[in-house]
Design an enzyme around this catalytic site. Structure first.
Site, mmCIF file in Angstrom:
data_model
loop_
_atom_site.group_PDB
_atom_site.id
_atom_site.type_symbol
_atom_site.label_atom_id
_atom_site.label_comp_id
_atom_site.label_asym_id
_atom_site.label_seq_id
_atom_site.Cartn_x
_atom_site.Cartn_y
_atom_site.Cartn_z
ATOM 1 N N TYR A 186 0.849 -1.173 0.106
ATOM 2 C CA TYR A 186 0.044 -0.171 -0.207
ATOM 3 C C TYR A 186 0.861 1.389 -0.087
ATOM 4 C CZ TYR A 186 -3.724 3.185 1.918
ATOM 5 O OH TYR A 186 -4.375 4.218 1.987
ATOM 6 N N LYS A 190 -1.205 -1.004 -4.011
ATOM 7 C CA LYS A 190 -2.542 0.142 -4.255
ATOM 8 C C LYS A 190 -1.666 1.245 -4.181
ATOM 9 C CE LYS A 190 -6.082 1.815 -1.059
ATOM 10 N NZ LYS A 190 -5.688 3.240 -0.844
ATOM 11 N N ASP A 234 -8.707 9.012 -6.511
ATOM 12 C CA ASP A 234 -10.123 8.776 -7.231
ATOM 13 C C ASP A 234 -10.391 9.617 -8.460
ATOM 14 O OD1 ASP A 234 -10.085 7.083 -4.886
ATOM 15 O OD2 ASP A 234 -12.219 7.610 -4.339
#
Length: 308
Positions: free
Chosen positions: A142, A172, A200
Site C-alpha cells: 500500500y 495499491k 479517485d
C-alpha cells in the site's frame, strides 16, 4: 469470496462505522455489504485502511472488523483485502496471521511511518517479514507517501521483489506520480502484478496507463457512476468516460475546498446510503453541519450521464 478470481475493477476502501460514543459498530456491516453490492455494484473491499481509520483502531478492533467483513461478505463479495500495516512489526505479523486464518482474499501493508525505511532494501525486508506470516494469500504493498512520508518509488521496489516475497501480487498506488505508475506498468509486461490506483479524481488517467482498477473511498457512494466510467473506457468512449471523471472531480474539488477527509467521507456516506457511519475517532473530529448541508446540495445538483 471467489477463489482465484483476479482483483480488478473497483474496490471500496471501507469506512468503519462507529457508535456516537466512538466504539466500532459491527452490526452495520451487514447492511453496508448489501448496499455496496446492490446499490453501487461494488463487490471488492479494502478493510482497515486509511478511510477505515485502521491505524486509529486497536488490534482487537481490527480483527473484529476483518472477521465481520468476511462473515457478512460470504457469497456476496468477490474479494476482501485486509490492511494489516502498523508501526510494530509483531503487530503486523499478528494481523497477517489472523487475516490468513479467517480466509481473507489478500493482505496489504503500508510502509512504517515513524521510524521509516530509508531505501528499498529496508522496506522490502519489512514487507517480507509480514508477508511470510500469510504464505498462502496474495500480498499487496500500500503505497501512500503523502501520509507515510516514505517516498521510495514503486518502480524501484518491484525489481526482484517476487524472489523475496513470492506472494507479492501488486500495489495499491495512492500517489499522484503517474510517471512512477507508468514505469511500473511498463515493467509488468507479463501481467503478473495488479496495480490498483488510489487517487479517485485521477482514475481515468491511471486507466489510460494500464491500471487494473482502483481502491478508493468514493466508490462507497459513487461506485455505480464510476463503474459506468469504467464501462465507457472499456468501450473506447473516451468522451463519456471523461464526463464521469469530470463530474466526480467537480464534487471532490468542491468538498476539498470545504475541508475533506475521513470524517467528511463518513458524513457523505451516511447521507447518501442512509447507513449511520457515526463520528470519526479522535484526533479527527466530525464533519460540521454546514459541510453536510453544502456537500449534499452539491452532490444532489450533479446530473450524471445516466440520468441520475
Amino acid at each position: 469470496m471467489t477463489p482465484g478470481k483476479k482483483l480488478e475493477g473497483l474496490v471500496a476502501a471501507t469506512i468503519t462505522p462507529m457508535t456516537p460514543d466512538g466504539q466500532i459498530n459491527l452490526p452495520m456491516i451487514r447492511q453496508y455489504v448489501d448496499y455496496l453490492v446492490n446499490e453501487q455494484n461494488v463487490k471488492n473491499v479494502f478493510v482497515n485502511g486509511t478511510t477505515g481509520e485502521g491505524l486509529s483502531l486497536s488490534i482487537q478492533e481490527r480483527k473484529q472488523l476483518a472477521e465481520e467483513w468476511m462473515c457478512q461478505g460470504k457469497d456476496k463479495l468477490d474479494h476482501v483485502i485486509i490492511h494489516v500495516g502498523a508501526l510494530s512489526l509483531p503487530e503486523c505479523q499478528e494481523l497477517a496471521r489472523h487475516a490468513a486464518a479467517i480466509g481473507a482474499g489478500g493482505i496489504a501493508v503500508i510502509a512504517p511511518f515513524f521510524f521509516k525505511p530509508t531505501n528499498k532494501d529496508e522496506l522490502v525486508a519489512f514487507l517480507q517479514k509480514v508477508a511470510s506470516e500469510a504464505p498462502e494469500i496474495p500480498f499487496y504493498y500500500y503505497h501512500i507517501p503523502s501520509l507515510t512520508g516514505v517516498k521510495i518509488r514503486v518502480e524501484e521496489l518491484l525489481d526482484g521483489i517476487k524472489a523475496q516475497i513470492p506472494t507479492f501480487q501488486g500495489v495499491k498506488f495512492s500517489d499522484m506520480d503517474l510517471l512512477d505508475l507508468a514505469q511500473c506498468i511498463n515493467k509488468n509486461e507479463m501481467g503478473q502484478f495488479e496495480f490498483l490506483y488510489g487517487v479517485d479524481e485521477q482514475l481515468l488517467g491511471a486507466l489510460a496507463l494500464g491500471a487494473n482498477g482502483a481502491v478508493g473511498s468514493t466508490y462507497n457512494y459513487l461506485g455505480r457512476q464510476t463503474n459506468l466510467m469504467l464501462q465507457a473506457f472499456a468501450k473506447a468512449d473516451l468522451a463519456l468516460a471523461q464526463k464521469y471523471q469530470f463530474l466526480t472531480g467537480e464534487f471532490l474539488n468542491f468538498v476539498i475546498k470545504l475541508g475533506f477527509g475521513v470524517a467528511q467521507t463518513k458524513a457523505v456516506m451516511t447521507f447518501v446510503s442512509g447507513i449511520p457511519m457515526g463520528p470519526p475517532r479522535l484526533p479527527l473530529v466530525g464533519a460540521s453541519s454546514e459541510f453536510i448541508v453544502k456537500a449534499k446540495a452539491k452532490l444532489d445538483s450533479i446530473v450524471w450521464p445516466d440520468g441520475d
